[in-house]
Design an enzyme around this catalytic site. Structure first.
Site, PDB file in Angstrom:
ATOM      1  N   LYS A 100     -11.436   2.566   2.248  1.00  0.00           N
ATOM      2  CA  LYS A 100     -10.866   1.481   3.058  1.00  0.00           C
ATOM      3  C   LYS A 100      -9.709   1.973   3.914  1.00  0.00           C
ATOM      4  CE  LYS A 100     -12.014  -1.506  -0.842  1.00  0.00           C
ATOM      5  NZ  LYS A 100     -12.132  -0.454  -1.878  1.00  0.00           N
ATOM      6  N   HIS A 113      -9.227  -2.838   5.070  1.00  0.00           N
ATOM      7  CA  HIS A 113      -8.821  -3.322   3.747  1.00  0.00           C
ATOM      8  C   HIS A 113      -8.279  -4.754   3.801  1.00  0.00           C
ATOM      9  CE1 HIS A 113      -7.253  -1.674  -0.353  1.00  0.00           C
ATOM     10  NE2 HIS A 113      -7.633  -2.927  -0.459  1.00  0.00           N
TER      11      HIS A 113
END
Length: 322
Positions: free
Chosen positions: A80, A113
């Site tokens: 991420k 993220h």
């Protein structure tokens, strides 16, 4: 063991329905933990730079490959983009740093993220930098529009650094906007999902767009008690909930398997974590049985809209989901 997959759009890649999550794995345990997870049958590893353990995760992957347990192409590695790297010029260097830490030439999935553009922190200054500017307890936003960040994410696919791109912690409004400009639409949305936070409308709408969904924190408050979360400590543990316990008894399985199977019945992928090899195996067993519709409906009644990964009630005091 049965391995089930979700076919991702637009790549056609197959993503395992059960993966192994890397949040809160101590770097000192990381290599052995990931090696063990792969050895018992996990093929998806769910990582992130902000988990602060990617070098150890990479060592575990290498151990498994070097021993001949798997080839690289057998694995599906997710990581991420942290929020301090949302400016378009910082996206590729962030992934390149993560690839070095993981010891990989590419990842299979790269997610944004959080939909949260934090002020950039140079990798040389602090890595991973976390939520705050170095030496402060201050959250500072940056002028990093998501459409520019996403354009840089798309270039990573074109460059072969990731096979798929997706998002995490996004809501429908953000995703609707993204779909108006994305040349490569997100393959995956990863969000907090468990019987206490079911997000039915979000899940259904996203799946209708041809976007896969992964649940994190499938065990509800369990993962958050150790973080000191007052919200997590104030509710009945999911594994002690009478409905979950009754269903576990019916199928002669563990409450954790019930929580995972409930998500799988929604065609939602899961990424549980355990350091214990026997529990790793037990979680994988959720693939090997089906839950009756009446039991799915009973669990559906447990929804409280209760979010545990909430920066507003955690230390950051940031109303990200409001």
């Amino acid at each position: 063991m049965t391995v089930e997959y979700i076919t991702l759009q637009p790549s056609g890649d197959k993503m395992p329905l059960i993966g192994f999550g890397c949040w809160k794995i101590d770097p000192n345990d990381g290599a052995e933990t990931i090696y063990n997870a792969i050895k018992v049958g996990y093929r998806l590893i769910d990582s992130a730079s902000n988990y602060k353990n990617e070098k150890a995760i990479g060592k575990g992957i290498k151990m498994a490959i070097d021993e001949g347990i798997v080839k690289r192409e057998d694995l599906f590695i997710t990581t991420k983009l942290w929020s301090t790297y949302h400016k378009k010029e910082h996206v590729r260097p962030a992934l390149e740093k993560q690839l070095v830490d993981l010891g990989l030439d590419y990842v299979d999935m790269f997610l944004v993220h959080f939909p949260l553009p934090l002020k950039h922190v140079e990798i040389e200054t602090a890595y991973p930098p976390g939520w705050y500017q170095p030496g402060t307890q201050t959250i500072t936003l940056d002028r990093a529009p998501m459409h520019e960040c996403w354009g840089a994410m798309e270039k990573l696919v074109e460059a072969g650094l990731t096979r798929n791109i997706g998002i995490s912690n996004f809501n429908v409004q953000l995703l609707m906007d993204m779909l108006t400009y994305a040349n490569i639409k997100p393959s995956l949305l990863q969000v907090e999902l468990h019987p206490y936070l079911q997000q039915e409308h979000l899940v259904n709408w996203v799946q209708q767009q041809g976007i896969a969904v992964t649940a994190y924190s499938s065990f509800g408050p369990t993962s958050f008690v150790s973080t000191g979360s007052k919200r997590a400590k104030s509710v009945e543990p999911l594994f002690e909930n009478p409905t979950i316990k009754d269903i576990a008894a019916k199928y002669n399985c563990a409450p954790s398997q019930v929580a995972l199977r409930w998500s799988l019945e929604r065609n939602v992928a899961v990424v549980p974590k355990s350091l214990n090899v026997d529990r790793m195996k037990m979680n994988l067993e959720a693939l090997n049985w089906k839950m009756d519709e009446e039991d799915v409906q009973a669990i559906n009644q447990l929804d409280m809209g209760l979010r545990f990964n909430d920066p507003m009630v955690n230390a950051q005091k940031l109303p990200l989901f409001y």
